[in-house]
Structures are given as structure tokens and as C-alpha cells.
Design an enzyme around this catalytic site. Structure first.
Site, PDB file in Angstrom:
ATOM      1  N   ASP A  12      -7.836   8.148  -8.850  1.00  0.00           N
ATOM      2  CA  ASP A  12      -8.178   9.310  -8.139  1.00  0.00           C
ATOM      3  C   ASP A  12      -5.854   9.384  -7.871  1.00  0.00           C
ATOM      4  O   ASP A  12      -5.959  10.938  -6.797  1.00  0.00           O
ATOM      5  CB  ASP A  12      -8.514  10.339  -7.698  1.00  0.00           C
ATOM      6  N   ASN A  37     -14.777   5.926 -17.205  1.00  0.00           N
ATOM      7  CA  ASN A  37     -15.593   5.913 -15.756  1.00  0.00           C
ATOM      8  C   ASN A  37     -15.202   6.659 -14.920  1.00  0.00           C
ATOM      9  O   ASN A  37     -15.455   7.359 -14.256  1.00  0.00           O
ATOM     10  CB  ASN A  37     -16.327   4.761 -15.877  1.00  0.00           C
ATOM     11  N   ALA A  38     -13.676   6.922 -15.797  1.00  0.00           N
ATOM     12  CA  ALA A  38     -12.864   6.957 -15.114  1.00  0.00           C
ATOM     13  C   ALA A  38     -12.432   8.344 -15.316  1.00  0.00           C
ATOM     14  O   ALA A  38     -11.768   8.302 -16.733  1.00  0.00           O
ATOM     15  CB  ALA A  38     -12.154   6.611 -13.681  1.00  0.00           C
ATOM     16  N   HIS A  40      -7.884  10.731 -15.789  1.00  0.00           N
ATOM     17  CA  HIS A  40      -7.147  11.455 -15.670  1.00  0.00           C
ATOM     18  C   HIS A  40      -6.610  12.561 -16.179  1.00  0.00           C
ATOM     19  O   HIS A  40      -7.291  12.938 -16.445  1.00  0.00           O
ATOM     20  CB  HIS A  40      -6.183  10.566 -16.363  1.00  0.00           C
ATOM     21  N   ARG A 304     -18.592  15.225  -9.411  1.00  0.00           N
ATOM     22  CA  ARG A 304     -19.225  14.831  -8.068  1.00  0.00           C
ATOM     23  C   ARG A 304     -17.496  15.298  -7.274  1.00  0.00           C
ATOM     24  O   ARG A 304     -16.201  14.853  -7.469  1.00  0.00           O
ATOM     25  CB  ARG A 304     -19.322  13.955  -7.640  1.00  0.00           C
ATOM     26  N   LEU A 333       1.170  15.431  -2.621  1.00  0.00           N
ATOM     27  CA  LEU A 333       2.102  16.017  -1.275  1.00  0.00           C
ATOM     28  C   LEU A 333       1.966  17.208  -0.486  1.00  0.00           C
ATOM     29  O   LEU A 333       2.044  17.806   0.857  1.00  0.00           O
ATOM     30  CB  LEU A 333       3.639  15.113  -1.256  1.00  0.00           C
ATOM     31  N   GLY A 415       3.854  18.020  -7.322  1.00  0.00           N
ATOM     32  CA  GLY A 415       3.301  19.622  -7.675  1.00  0.00           C
ATOM     33  C   GLY A 415       2.276  18.079  -8.975  1.00  0.00           C
ATOM     34  O   GLY A 415       2.374  17.397  -9.380  1.00  0.00           O
TER      35      GLY A 415
HETATM   36  P1  GDP Z   1      -5.992   9.162 -11.675  1.00  0.00           P
HETATM   37  O1  GDP Z   1      -6.682   8.988 -11.946  1.00  0.00           O
HETATM   38  O2  GDP Z   1      -5.097   8.545 -10.567  1.00  0.00           O
HETATM   39  O3  GDP Z   1      -4.938   9.976 -12.549  1.00  0.00           O
HETATM   40  O4  GDP Z   1      -5.856  10.756 -10.517  1.00  0.00           O
HETATM   41  P2  GDP Z   1      -6.814  12.193 -11.298  1.00  0.00           P
HETATM   42  O5  GDP Z   1      -6.214  12.821 -12.246  1.00  0.00           O
HETATM   43  O6  GDP Z   1      -8.625  12.196 -11.161  1.00  0.00           O
HETATM   44  O7  GDP Z   1      -6.920  13.123  -9.113  1.00  0.00           O
HETATM   45  C1  GDP Z   1      -4.990  13.466  -9.645  1.00  0.00           C
HETATM   46  C2  GDP Z   1      -5.102  14.857  -9.647  1.00  0.00           C
HETATM   47  O8  GDP Z   1      -4.111  15.160  -8.924  1.00  0.00           O
HETATM   48  C3  GDP Z   1      -5.183  15.075 -11.035  1.00  0.00           C
HETATM   49  O9  GDP Z   1      -5.984  17.184 -10.597  1.00  0.00           O
HETATM   50  C4  GDP Z   1      -3.928  16.142 -10.953  1.00  0.00           C
HETATM   51  O10 GDP Z   1      -3.712  16.801 -11.690  1.00  0.00           O
HETATM   52  C5  GDP Z   1      -3.540  16.496  -9.664  1.00  0.00           C
HETATM   53  N1  GDP Z   1      -2.179  15.755  -9.573  1.00  0.00           N
HETATM   54  C6  GDP Z   1      -1.081  14.267  -9.744  1.00  0.00           C
HETATM   55  N2  GDP Z   1      -0.183  14.360  -8.710  1.00  0.00           N
HETATM   56  C7  GDP Z   1       0.061  16.087  -8.423  1.00  0.00           C
HETATM   57  C8  GDP Z   1       0.531  16.476  -6.923  1.00  0.00           C
HETATM   58  O11 GDP Z   1       1.861  15.938  -6.788  1.00  0.00           O
HETATM   59  N3  GDP Z   1       0.517  17.120  -6.944  1.00  0.00           N
HETATM   60  C9  GDP Z   1      -1.024  18.385  -6.718  1.00  0.00           C
HETATM   61  N4  GDP Z   1      -1.073  19.307  -5.761  1.00  0.00           N
HETATM   62  N5  GDP Z   1      -1.688  17.739  -7.539  1.00  0.00           N
HETATM   63  C10 GDP Z   1      -1.364  16.694  -7.978  1.00  0.00           C
END
Ligand code: GDP
Length: 430
Positions: A12, A37-38, A40, A304, A333, A415
């Protein structure tokens, strides 16, 4: 040129966003491990998507999306996802599935749930997607490769043999209904017809692509600390989350992986059980959880609430080292902009001594975090495009962490969208 996008931590970290962004200049994006299971989360001009099986390149019409042999392929879930994507006006993606990829069987999902039920309070916090039973069977050599769906005699014999074994466990260990081999065979025929148009000798395809100079992205799932060998065993996932495994799970030579982008989140979050040294609780955790990511830190697959913590330099330094990091993408960040002060975990105290080297699980359970507090920047940094335009305290936070982990932060994500990225020259880049 082959690049890997992998996670430094517990998953995540925002790998989906970084992969989606890098996929703009890639010809092929390939998943090499894990299963559905995970998830993005990806936000782009088509909308907001939670991908579980499809690689994050599916949104570009110029990329080929591949499910590599290392993946736990849940065929109905793959098709559900393809439908979800195309129903939101994304052009039909080019998808290939390795003929050596193994299939998540309906009974893997059942066994996952039954085992968690049996373990009760001692469960692993599985997502119950069948991943652990799937990989157990793969290595016990009773898994089903996609290629086997196309050999009726082999398939029929194997279904009988595997059902006999599974039914002993179902009846005597879990006290559940047995599997009917005829019904299972019918399901596998359906799977065969679904997957047939996509099946490919992927390693051969990639060999040709590498020779033609194509850009290939290996997309990892979860992060270093969930690796079965190098993570917080046994609270890990069942396939390797390391870039090195990309060579195996895609079928390419290891020396072809030239760039390893390790994604590190600006604070910590984790799902499932296991030691988490920099974990925070109560209101402090809830505030970060609700503000985190783009819609709060809640599982993309399960919903969760994630466990929250401050940035952990010890775990991240180790996470980057085990990946063989060439570049760190430092993500999410912007979320920290509300804090007056930001604690960072800079060491672990273990038996009265402070270490910055990540220990084995038994020792990890006993570690206490050593925190250092950095000043916050108290503003919204979204929309900033140049590194020099970030507030001084924000640059201070990035540069402090870069020094602690010892790997170059060359991308800063401020973002959730593709455009929210700041490229940076790092003093640590070779
Ligand atoms: P992954 O499994 O590594 O791809 O991560 P996830 O998608 O589960 O979690 C990352 C979350 O952070 C998602 O909801 C993205 O939309 C969000 N996200 C990714 N980069 C950024 C960022 O720089 N800023 C913010 N606010 N959200 C981000």
C-alpha cells in the site's frame, strides 16, 4: 530495458500510481507475483479504479498487460476486472496470460477461509482469496497450470487425484462438504474457455521484446516486509515480493532488470497481524488513517482499516536494500501537511541497545521505536511541480529520510494522480 516497481514496506505504498505513471513510457507491464489479495488504487482520466489482478498499464492503449507465471491467477476475478475497466470506457486492453501461470481453484478460497476459522484468534488475518493454499499446492506440486487446462486426459486424472486428497481434509479436519470432481472439471472447462484467447508463451514473448529494445515494467505487489524469506515471517504473503523474483515470475534473465524503483510511503501503514514497531494508536492513528491515501487508509480489496505508524527508517532502509533499489519514489507526502511536528522512527531499541539494522521476527517483537521529531510544513503541497518550490521543512523531511535510508529519492509524489509527481536529482544517485 526492464524496470521493476516494488514496495519497501508492508504494501500500500502507492505502487499502482507509480506504475501507472511510468507505464506511459512502457510497452509492456507485467505482474510477476501475488494474486487478487491486494489492490492498487489508480486515479486517471477514466476514473478511480481498484485493480487486483490486472497490471497498472491497462489504461494505456499502447501497453501490453501480462499476467506472469509467478502470479496466482483467479480467472473469474480477472474477467470481472476486465469488465469493470471496459465498462468505464477504458479501451479494451491487450492482455496476455502465461501458459505456465497457475490457477487459483475454487477450493483454495474455501480452504483459506476454513483455515482462518480453525485458527480463530491465532489467524494470519488472511484476505481469504486463496493465496496461501494456492502457493502451498504449487510447491506441493498439485497445482494446475493454465497449459494443463488444454489437455483433457491430464486434467481429468489430476482432478480426481487432487479431489481425493482435498476431500480427506474437508471431511475430517474442517467437517465440510466434499468437492465433486465432475463439478470441478466443468468449472475448469469454463475457465479454459475464458482464458484461451489470452494464453501465451510469455518468456518467449519477453525475450523477443527485450531484444527489440522494448520497455518492460515489472509490477510488484505488497512490499519487502511481506516477503516470505526476508519479511516478518510468518506474517507475510506467500510469494516473493522482491524485484529479484521479477526475473522468475516473469521469465526473464535477472541481469536485464536495470532499474529498481522502490516505493516508500511518507508514513507507515500495514494490514494483517505482525510486529509493527512504529505503530501508533487512538486518535493520533485515526487522524492519519482518515487523511491518508486519497480516500483514507482502508484496504482496497477488503475495506479493512489499516494499522498506522510513523515513517520507519530502519524498516525502510532494509526494505530498500533487499529490493536492490536504484531509485526511491517517496509517496503520499501531501497527507502529512496537517502536522505541526512529525515523528520519525530512526532506530529500534532492543535489550537496551539501539540498532538501525532490521532484525529477525522474534527480536522485532521486542523492539521499541526510537523517535526523532521533525518540524512540519503546515500547508498543502499538492500542485507543486518543482522540488525547489516545496516548503523548506518539507524538503528537510525528505532529505533527512533519504540520508537515514541511504537510497536516492528521485521521485516525490504529492497527490494521487499521475501528474502529481516531482522529479528530483539526488546526491545519492550514481
Ligand atoms: P499500492 O498497493 O502500493 O498500489 O497502494 P494502494 O493503492 O493500496 O495505496 C495507495 C493509496 O494512496 C491509494 O489510495 C492511492 O490513490 C493513494 N496515493 C498514491 N500516491 C499518493 C500521493 O502522493 N498522495 C496521496 N494523497 N495519495 C496517494
Amino acid at each position: 530495458m526492464v524496470k521493476a516497481v516494488v514496495g519497501a514496506n508492508w504494501g500500500d505504498e502507492g505502487k499502482g500510481k507509480i506504475t501507472d505513471m511510468l507505464a506511459e513510457n512502457a510497452d509492456i507491464v507485467i505482474r510477476f507475483q501475488g494474486g487478487a489479495n491486494a489492490g492498487h488504487t489508480i486515479i486517471n482520466e477514466y476514473g478511480r479504479f481498484a485493480l487486483h489482478t490486472l497490471p497498472s498499464g491497462v489504461f494505456y492503449s499502447h501497453t501490453t498487460s501480462i499476467i506472469g507465471n509467478g502470479v496466482a491467477l483467479d480467472i473469474p476475478k480477472l474477467f470481472k476486472e476486465i469488465n469493470e475497466v471496459t465498462s468505464q470506457n477504458v479501451p479494451t486492453p491487450k492482455i496476455l496470460v502465461s501458459d505456465r501461470c497457475q490457477i487459483v481453484m475454487p477450493y483454495h478460497v474455501l480452504f483459506d477461509a476454513y483455515e482462518e476459522e480453525r485458527l480463530g484468534g491465532k489467524s494470519f488475518g488472511s484476505t481469504k482469496s486463496g493465496i496461501a493454499p494456492f502457493y502451498s499446492d504449487k510447491y506441493a506440486k498439485i497445482g494446475f497450470q493454465v497449459s494443463e487446462l488444454f489437455d483433457e486426459d491430464v486434467l481429468r486424472e489430476k482432478v480426481e487425484r487432487v479431489c481425493a486428497l482435498k476431500n480427506v481434509l474437508l471431511e475430517h479436519l474442517y467437517h465440510k462438504d466434499p468437492i465433486d470432481p465432475a463439478e470441478l472439471l466443468n468449472t475448469l472447462h469454463e475457465y479454459r474457455d475464458m482464458v484461451a484467447p489470452y494464453v501465451c508463451d510469455v518468456s518467449l514473448f519477453l525475450d523477443k521484446a527485450i531484444k527489440e529494445g522494448k520497455t518492460i515494467l515489472l509490477e510488484g505487489q505488497l512490499g519487502t516486509l511481506k516477503d516470505p524469506d526476508h519479511g516478518i515471517y510468518p506474517m507475510v504473503t506467500s510469494s516473493s515480493t522482491l524485484a529479484a523474483y521479477g526475473a522468475i515470475g516473469a521469465g526473464i534473465p535477472p541481469y536485464e532488470i536495470k532499474q529498481i524503483v522502490t516505493v516508500c510511503k511518507a508514513y507507515s501503514s500495514a494490514v494483517g497481524a505482525g510486529a509493527f514497531v512504529s505503530e501508533i494508536f487512538g486518535d493520533e492513528a485515526q487522524e492519519l488513517r482518515v487523511r491518508g491515501g486519497d480516500k483514507g487508509e482502508f484496504g482496497a480489496t477488503t475495506g479493512r482499516p489499516r494499522r498506522m505508524g510513523w515513517f520507519d527508517c530502519v524498516a525502510s532502509k532494509y526494505g530498500c536494500r533487499m529490493q536492490g533499489t536504484t531509485d526511491v519514489a517517496f509517496t503520499v507526502l501531501d497527507v502529512l501537511g496537517y502536522l505541526d511536528e512529525i515523528p520519525v522512527c530512526v532506530g529500534y531499541e532492543l535489550d537496551g541497545e539501539v540498532t538501525t539494522d532490521f532484525p529477525v521476527t522474534a527480536k522485532l517483537e521486542k523492539c521499541k521505536p526510537v523517535l526523532k521529531t521533525l518540524p512540519g510544513w503546515k500547508c498543502d503541497i499538492r500542485g507543486i511541480k518543482k522540488y525547489e518550490d516545496l516548503p523548506e521543512n518539507c524538503r528537510g523531511y525528505i532529505e533527512f529520510i533519504e540520508k537515514e535510508i541511504g537510497y536516492p529519492i528521485t521521485m516525490v509524489s504529492n497527490g494521487p494522480s499521475r501528474e502529481d509527481i516531482i522529479y528530483r536529482e539526488s546526491p545519492l544517485s550514481k
